[in-house]
Design a protein around this motif. Sequence first.
Motif, PDB file in Angstrom:
ATOM      1  N   ALA A  56      -6.736  34.103  -9.248  1.00 37.32           N
ATOM      2  CA  ALA A  56      -7.863  33.949 -10.177  1.00 37.32           C
ATOM      3  C   ALA A  56      -9.191  33.882  -9.424  1.00 37.32           C
ATOM      4  O   ALA A  56     -10.196  34.446  -9.867  1.00 37.32           O
ATOM      5  N   SER A  60     -12.278  36.447  -9.866  1.00 38.59           N
ATOM      6  CA  SER A  60     -13.608  35.959 -10.243  1.00 38.59           C
ATOM      7  C   SER A  60     -14.668  36.402  -9.246  1.00 38.59           C
ATOM      8  O   SER A  60     -15.807  36.663  -9.627  1.00 38.59           O
ATOM      9  N   ASP A  65     -18.215  36.311 -11.426  1.00 37.73           N
ATOM     10  CA  ASP A  65     -18.287  35.273 -12.453  1.00 37.73           C
ATOM     11  C   ASP A  65     -18.426  33.923 -11.760  1.00 37.73           C
ATOM     12  O   ASP A  65     -17.445  33.357 -11.276  1.00 37.73           O
ATOM     13  N   GLU A  66     -19.665  33.424 -11.682  1.00 38.12           N
ATOM     14  CA  GLU A  66     -19.938  32.222 -10.903  1.00 38.12           C
ATOM     15  C   GLU A  66     -19.203  30.984 -11.416  1.00 38.12           C
ATOM     16  O   GLU A  66     -18.691  30.195 -10.622  1.00 38.12           O
ATOM     17  N   TYR A  67     -19.141  30.794 -12.717  1.00 42.27           N
ATOM     18  CA  TYR A  67     -18.430  29.623 -13.237  1.00 42.27           C
ATOM     19  C   TYR A  67     -16.955  29.685 -12.866  1.00 42.27           C
ATOM     20  O   TYR A  67     -16.363  28.684 -12.469  1.00 42.27           O
ATOM     21  N   CYS A  68     -16.355  30.853 -12.973  1.00 44.31           N
ATOM     22  CA  CYS A  68     -14.941  30.981 -12.624  1.00 44.31           C
ATOM     23  C   CYS A  68     -14.727  30.827 -11.122  1.00 44.31           C
ATOM     24  O   CYS A  68     -13.706  30.275 -10.706  1.00 44.31           O
ATOM     25  N   MET A  69     -15.674  31.298 -10.310  1.00 48.57           N
ATOM     26  CA  MET A  69     -15.547  31.092  -8.866  1.00 48.57           C
ATOM     27  C   MET A  69     -15.499  29.604  -8.552  1.00 48.57           C
ATOM     28  O   MET A  69     -14.661  29.142  -7.766  1.00 48.57           O
ATOM     29  N   HIS A  72     -12.179  28.024 -10.129  1.00 49.85           N
ATOM     30  CA  HIS A  72     -10.932  28.387  -9.450  1.00 49.85           C
ATOM     31  C   HIS A  72     -10.934  28.000  -7.973  1.00 49.85           C
ATOM     32  O   HIS A  72      -9.858  27.792  -7.404  1.00 49.85           O
ATOM     33  N   SER A  93     -10.327  40.033  -1.995  1.00 47.22           N
ATOM     34  CA  SER A  93     -11.156  40.441  -3.132  1.00 47.22           C
ATOM     35  C   SER A  93     -12.333  41.298  -2.661  1.00 47.22           C
ATOM     36  O   SER A  93     -12.723  42.247  -3.345  1.00 47.22           O
TER      37      SER A  93
END
Length: 121
Positions: A56, A60, A65-69, A72, A93
């Motif tokens: 994940a 991200s 996707d900063e929030y997901c980085m 996760h 990645s």
Amino acid sequence: MQQEARHSTEQALHDYKMGVGKFSEKLPEVTKTFNAFTEACFGEGSLSKKEKQLIALGISVVAQDEYCMIYHTKGCIDQGATEQEILEACGVSAAFGGGAAMSQSVTLVQECISELTSHTH
């Protein structure tokens, strides 16, 4: 400077949690269903919870996707991933993101150049 980064990371996690709470008040069934789905996706299975968090995180990073980085990266740490494991996932990645750019460049972009310039001559 590291303290500032920690504050912004903690603030982002807090903002996300608050946002989910507000969203849940307005669309409780959507939130409940989404949470159940993601919990099932990230549960222990053939892949460990740690491996799933690393995947994940890599996704991200490519998606930017900063929030997901943030979420996760925390998930990786919470599941016992080492700094080296996290950085290697990010390296994969980066290779994938670069590979996707390269593959589009050597196929679609070149095809477009060929087709678009052949019509003008």
